[in-house]
Design an enzyme around this catalytic site. Structure first.
Site, PDB file in Angstrom:
ATOM      1  N   TYR A 124      -5.959 -19.338  35.403  1.00 10.22           N
ATOM      2  CA  TYR A 124      -4.725 -18.726  35.889  1.00 10.22           C
ATOM      3  C   TYR A 124      -4.595 -18.873  37.402  1.00 10.22           C
ATOM      4  O   TYR A 124      -3.517 -19.197  37.921  1.00 10.22           O
ATOM      5  CB  TYR A 124      -4.656 -17.248  35.491  1.00 10.22           C
TER       6      TYR A 124
ATOM      7  N   ASN B 208      -0.139 -11.533  24.420  1.00  5.39           N
ATOM      8  CA  ASN B 208       0.814 -12.174  23.521  1.00  5.39           C
ATOM      9  C   ASN B 208       1.344 -11.160  22.514  1.00  5.39           C
ATOM     10  O   ASN B 208       0.861 -10.026  22.440  1.00  5.39           O
ATOM     11  CB  ASN B 208       0.148 -13.327  22.764  1.00  5.39           C
TER      12      ASN B 208
ATOM     13  N   HIS C 285      -2.397 -13.068  36.435  1.00  9.02           N
ATOM     14  CA  HIS C 285      -3.775 -13.559  36.446  1.00  9.02           C
ATOM     15  C   HIS C 285      -4.660 -12.500  35.782  1.00  9.02           C
ATOM     16  O   HIS C 285      -4.650 -11.334  36.205  1.00  9.02           O
ATOM     17  CB  HIS C 285      -4.222 -13.814  37.889  1.00  9.02           C
TER      18      HIS C 285
ATOM     19  N   HIS D  42       4.399 -21.162  28.504  1.00 10.94           N
ATOM     20  CA  HIS D  42       5.190 -19.969  28.839  1.00 10.94           C
ATOM     21  C   HIS D  42       6.282 -20.278  29.869  1.00 10.94           C
ATOM     22  O   HIS D  42       6.634 -19.445  30.697  1.00 10.94           O
ATOM     23  CB  HIS D  42       4.294 -18.837  29.346  1.00 10.94           C
TER      24      HIS D  42
END
Length: 790
Positions: free
Chosen positions: A418, A203, A395, A131
């Site tokens: 994360y 997503n 996160h 990402h």
């Protein structure tokens, strides 16, 4: 919580007025780089820094410990009219190093040189492993209150407004890769709630490649460029990716979505978002409900066609981030409804035979409808890409009371990963104190020190219990808003490295997706698999890919095999008996046209009144007109001038959603190969029309875009060999009437009939049973949006 507003000073308002008085109203066409038009000469009179443009704002001004400071956002920006060192000492020169004479060596004592170069050398932080390529915007989420019965989360109570920051991204590519590659897109939302930060990190595809987080490094290593040559960039059309996904058939479902049109979105504004995992909500009485989160775009789901995506990557690699920023600047604020699918929180955590803990599975909307719970509107661009878009840290463990996690093994791994990632990227554990990450709730966490600590803590007892700081901080209870994990039963079991038997079904849901596609979408999937497998070197990888397709659908496998020149294998498992889901197809609905880009082609002589008329009508419809002409400047400069935004040299079909032709321009002065390789002297001589315009029109036609012409513009269609009777082509006598019909066509995104394969028919008993879906109308504009400049 109400949305925070950035105060606009009187000086800023005057600047905006000056901008609006500049060349033909930049407030109507987004993209101006600064709030004030540049002067030809270098400005020499000292002045304070310019304010941001009206479409921009920075993070809300909260302290590192979550306290509203009341400070203007400008207090976070550079200040003062004069250049200074980082410590505020004014400088008289920044173009010359301190030397021993004009031609002498540079002196080590040059503190300004050392500070300037040292900071420059450290400007970059590690980019995200995944990402890395992203774009973001500020906005507000307004809750409908329809989730209040299933969660006690305060931001989901009726009428509550919560500031948000949303980052969209591609997964595989580096920061410098193109926007329109075939890839999964990230859709991450940070809610700045009164009870703390809640991050919904998802997503644009509702399932993931893998079922267990322990495989995440493997799938990313496989998808990234080959380590020996560092190619191909931001692509899955290579051996290591297909080697992995054909050996790990749990990846089949996500891969099929990626090979569909969902893998190449038209715009972030026209992209669905999914939380992917199943979450657990808990209400005020302690009752729990399992849910899946969905973001539904108000503009509908829309994608590029493959050739269009390839051209766009070369012509404008920043296409998606530009589209998002320009739409917000133009006042066409993107909107999504947040919805949830709800399921009983049963002991087995199954629903209609579907394992809710398997992140490679969906629950069709026909079995569990998506229930809208709120509306998100993105209404401001960041004022600084690095400080906001690049430094924002999401996160999945950023939760608020009323929202809890489940035992999804992919989600469980993300809860660790994360947080660990941010420590490396952002230089230590205090990344939450960066302005874009600061919570809007009070913080008293007893965490101290560390790199980049910007809070100035007081007291002597950062531990508890204590008496030296008066016992503070105290523990909260359920009645005072404490986050309390749901006391879910943990089954007594042996430690094993294994998965439930329900995780073993890798083909029924891919088959469901395939059978739910329209004939056009199926053609695109066939072409994508043929292209991607055709780029692989190893024959075994291609053959294994065909075996996976055979287990989805024999017809899909046969068509891809024919393109690869290989025999189609027999399936190793019987085809699953599934019912198609109409909600999975992108076709069949009508959508608002807000923010669409309309190219208006004129040679500057034919029907300029018609050009002015349609330009104004396009603006009034909430779309953006871009005038395309043989040369830049303005048309009719001595009368009522019309500014030219694109020329035949700079325009390419991929940036337009529709094209209107007001004339048939002859070849321009730069229409020759040495100046522009798109120019074709032979075609121009044969038709009398600039060949680059013919390319523009034929490309748009191939990509299913609406075309409209009146007057001499119909000659361009004729020169391009296009019939006015073709689907999506409109010809008429009056400009306004042509635009009206083109706008109607835009509501369906494309002229889909152009893509219907020869001999295609609706498969009996499958798509024939799919009910028609109702048209959706545009949401009523808010007062804020109505007041925004266009």
């Amino acid at each position: 919580m109400s949305e925070k507003k950035t105060p606009v000073s009187a000086a800023a308002e005057k600047i905006v007025e000056k901008v609006q008085e500049a060349v033909n109203g930049p407030q109507e066409i987004p993209g101006a780089p600064a709030p004030e038009a540049a002067s030809f000469e270098e400005p020499t009179e000292a002045r304070e820094p310019l304010p941001p443009k009206q479409d921009q704002r920075g993070p809300d001004t909260y302290s590192p410990t979550g306290q509203p400071t009341g400070a203007r956002q400008g207090r976070m920006a550079q200040d003062g009219a004069y250049l200074t060192t980082a410590q505020g000492a004014r400088l008289y020169d920044t173009d010359h190093s301190l030397k021993a004479g004009p031609r002498g060596p540079v002196l080590l004592q040059d503190h300004h040189l050392r500070e300037k170069i040292t900071h420059f050398d450290h400007e970059r932080i590690p980019e995200r492993v995944v990402h890395a390529r992203g774009a973001a915007a500020h906005g507000v989420f307004r809750s409908y209150g329809s989730a209040a019965g299933i969660t006690k989360a305060g931001f989901l109570a009726e009428g509550v407004e919560t500031p948000v920051f949303v980052r969209f991204s591609t997964v595989l590519g580096s920061r410098g890769s193109a926007d329109t590659v075939r890839d999964t897109r990230g859709f991450a939302t940070k809610f700045y709630t009164d009870e703390g930060v809640f991050d919904l990190v998802g997503n644009n595809i509702p399932v993931f490649f893998i079922q267990d987080a322990i495989k995440f490094p493997d799938v990313i290593h496989a998808g990234k460029p080959h380590p020996d040559r560092e190619i191909p960039q931001a692509q899955s059309a290579h051996d290591t990716f297909w080697d992995f996904v054909t050996l790990h058939t749990e990846a089949t479902h996500h891969t099929l979505w990626n090979m569909s049109d969902r893998g190449i979105p038209r715009s972030y504004r026209m992209m669905e978002g999914f939380g992917v995992h199943t979450f657990r909500l808990v209400n005020a009485e302690g009752a729990t409900t399992l849910v899946k989160f969905h973001w539904k775009p108000k503009l509908g789901v829309h994608s590029q066609v493959w050739e269009e995506a390839q051209i766009t990557a070369g012509a404008d690699p920043d296409f998606h981030r530009r589209d998002l920023a320009d739409a917000i600047e133009a006042g066409a604020f993107p909107q999504w409804e947040l919805g949830v699918q709800t399921f009983p929180d049963t002991e087995d955590q199954m629903f209609e035979g579907i394992d809710l803990l398997d992140p490679t599975k969906i629950v069709p909307e026909e079995l569990a409808p998506v229930r809208p719970i709120g509306l998100m509107t993105l209404n401001a661009n960041p004022s600084n890409f690095f400080a906001e878009t690049e430094q924002v840290a999401f996160h999945v463990g950023h939760l608020v009371p009323g929202i809890d996690v489940t035992n999804d093994p992919l989600l469980q791994g993300r809860l660790f990963s994360y947080l660990d990632t941010q420590l490396t990227r952002l230089g230590g554990p205090n990344f939450g104190q960066l302005p874009i990450n600061r919570t809007h709730a009070p913080v008293n966490d007893m965490l101290r020190d560390g790199m980049h600590q910007t809070a100035v803590h007081r007291g002597v007892a950062p531990y508890r219990p204590n008496s030296l700081d008066g016992g503070c901080p105290f523990l909260a209870g359920a009645d005072t808003g404490a986050y309390i994990e749901v006391p879910a039963e943990v089954p007594a079991a042996r430690k094993v490295r294994d998965a439930a038997a329900s995780f073993d079904d890798h083909f029924s849901q891919p088959r469901l997706f395939w059978l739910s596609m329209s004939p056009t979408e199926r053609e695109h999937i066939v072409a994508a698999y043929t292209f991607e497998l055709g780029k692989c070197w190893e024959q075994a990888v291609k053959e294994r890919g065909l075996q996976v397709l055979a287990n989805i659908d024999a017809d899909l496998c046969r068509q891809v095999a024919a393109g690869l020149g290989l025999p189609a294998p027999e399936p190793t498992v019987p085809p699953a008996a599934v019912e198609p889901s109409p909600a999975l197809s992108q076709l069949g609905e009508q959508w608002p046209v807000d923010g669409r880009i309309i190219g208006i082609v004129s040679d500057g002589t034919e029907d300029l009144d018609g050009v002015r008329e349609v330009r104004r009508a396009v603006l009034d419809a909430g779309m953006v007109p871009l005038v395309v002409a043989p040369a830049g400047g303005s048309l009719d400069p001595d009368g009522d001038p019309v500014t030219v935004q694109r020329t035949f040299l700079t325009a390419r079909s991929v940036e337009f959603d529709a094209i209107l032709l007001a004339g048939a321009p002859a070849p321009a002065a730069d229409a020759y190969g040495a100046r522009d390789a798109k120019a074709d002297a032979g075609a121009a001589a044969a038709t009398g029309v600039d060949s680059r315009l013919l390319l523009l029109v034929t490309e748009a036609y191939r990509h299913g875009k609406a075309l409209g012409a009146w007057g001499g513009g119909t000659g361009v269609l004729e020169a391009a060999g296009l019939s006015t009777a073709s689907p999506g082509v409109v010809a008429g006598e009056r400009a306004a009437a042509v635009l009206e019909k083109v706008t109607e066509l835009l509501a369906e995104h494309r002229a889909w009939d152009r893509f219907t394969p020869a001999g295609a028919r609706t498969p009996p008993g499958v798509l024939a049973r799919l009910p028609a879906r109702p048209a959706r109308s545009a949401p009523a504009p808010s007062a804020e949006r109505a007041a925004a400049p266009r």
